[in-house]
Motif scaffolding. Structure first.
Motif, short mmCIF file in Angstrom:
data_model
loop_
_atom_site.label_atom_id
_atom_site.label_comp_id
_atom_site.label_asym_id
_atom_site.label_seq_id
_atom_site.Cartn_x
_atom_site.Cartn_y
_atom_site.Cartn_z
N PRO A 99 0.81 -1.23 0.00
CA PRO A 99 0.00 0.00 0.00
C PRO A 99 0.83 1.27 0.00
O PRO A 99 0.53 2.23 -0.71
CB PRO A 99 -0.83 -0.11 1.29
CG PRO A 99 -0.87 -1.58 1.58
CD PRO A 99 0.46 -2.12 1.13
N ASN B 189 0.36 3.47 -3.38
CA ASN B 189 -0.43 4.70 -3.26
C ASN B 189 0.35 5.94 -3.67
O ASN B 189 -0.16 6.80 -4.38
CB ASN B 189 -0.94 4.85 -1.82
CG ASN B 189 -1.96 3.80 -1.45
OD1 ASN B 189 -2.57 3.18 -2.34
ND2 ASN B 189 -2.17 3.57 -0.16
N THR C 286 1.02 5.81 -7.53
CA THR C 286 -0.22 6.00 -8.30
C THR C 286 -0.62 7.47 -8.36
O THR C 286 -1.16 7.94 -9.37
CB THR C 286 -1.37 5.18 -7.68
OG1 THR C 286 -1.01 3.79 -7.68
CG2 THR C 286 -2.66 5.36 -8.47
N SER C 287 -0.33 8.21 -7.30
CA SER C 287 -0.69 9.63 -7.27
C SER C 287 0.20 10.49 -8.16
O SER C 287 -0.12 11.64 -8.43
CB SER C 287 -0.63 10.15 -5.83
OG SER C 287 0.71 10.15 -5.34
#
Length: 274
Positions: free
Chosen positions: A97, A101, A104-105
């Motif tokens: 995670p 995360n 991905t941003s």
């Protein structure tokens, strides 16, 4: 810095770091061991480094071996990394995670960038690949002394022309020294001992250097040397053991092990010789 100005103001640094969950030493200190073998973290860090390739002004890690491992990783995964950049979608196997995360941003579809990187990495020879992939890089920041000196020549092949900068002498216990001439060749580097608690130092007095280990053990009159006659190199450590009164079988009862996972991962050297 190092004759290149303030690098933090001119661009971004690609510094590869890997850490495991923190723990507490026997003497109560909080400690975190640096690791060098997390594939998901390596993939994500390189992915971000490629996305910002035109802004990267230095490439490095704590030790030269980590940079070399990153190059081999890039050689193996550059196609998949470029696919991620082209589509803006992260590979499914990256499921941590924290890694997923943050990446991905940031990642957005960029086919032009992906094609450019794929063409560079698809060349027959990878000599100078660091300069090709990161054209604005001015140096490689990694330790290339001691046990790491055997990797300097290989790193020079991949960095072709970029100075190899070793800013400090780092061991498993602490940063013990600094390099006042960081642009020196790896085999010409001399380190200055890092001053500690100088406010209590008195002229005319002699002071003994004490080195503490991760477990809180104090090493006095510490003596060691690097044996680079085999690959990979390793440290040879000399210890003087003194038996308690009435115990003349200290050698038979001594059970010393250098197989500490954190130490070996951090130093990336083979077993120590005692």
């Amino acid at each position: 810095q190092f004759g290149f100005g303030d690098l933090d103001k001119t661009g971004k640094r690609l510094q590869l770091f890997f850490a495991k969950t923190g723990s507490e030493t026997a003497c109560g200190l909080k400690a975190t061991t640096v690791l060098t073998n997390n594939n998901q973290s390596m993939f994500c860090q390189l992915l971000l480094g490629l996305i910002h390739r035109d802004e990267v002004v230095s490439v490095g890690s704590t030790f030269a071996t980590v940079v070399l491992r990153a190059i081999k990783f890039l050689e193996q995964y550059y196609g998949e990394l470029c696919s991620n950049i082209r589509t803006g979608r992260i590979s499914d196997w990256v499921n941590d995670p924290g890694c997923r995360n943050i990446v991905t941003s940031i990642v957005k579809p960029n086919p032009k960038l992906a094609d450019s990187i794929e063409n560079l990495c698809g060349c027959k020879s990878w000599e100078g690949i660091l300069r090709k992939v990161w054209p604005k890089a001015k140096l490689v920041d990694a330790i290339t002394t001691g046990a790491m000196s055997q990797y300097a020549e290989t790193l020079e092949f991949y960095s072709r022309g970029l100075p190899l900068v070793s800013t400090g002498y780092i061991c498993s216990e602490a940063i013990c020294g600094i390099n006042l001439e960081p642009l020196s060749k790896p085999f010409e580097i001399q380190f200055n001992a890092k001053p500690v608690d100088l406010v209590n130092v008195k002229p005319g007095h002699y002071y003994e250097l004490l080195v503490t280990t991760y477990g809180g053990f104090i090493l006095r009159w510490y003596t060691s040397h690097v044996d680079a006659s085999s690959m990979p190199g390793h440290y040879v450590v000399f210890w003087e053991l003194k038996a308690k009164e009435g115990n003349d079988n200290i050698e038979g009862k001594c059970n010393c092990s250098f197989g500490d996972e954190g130490f070996e991962a951090l130093m990336d050297i083979a077993a120590l010789e005692m």
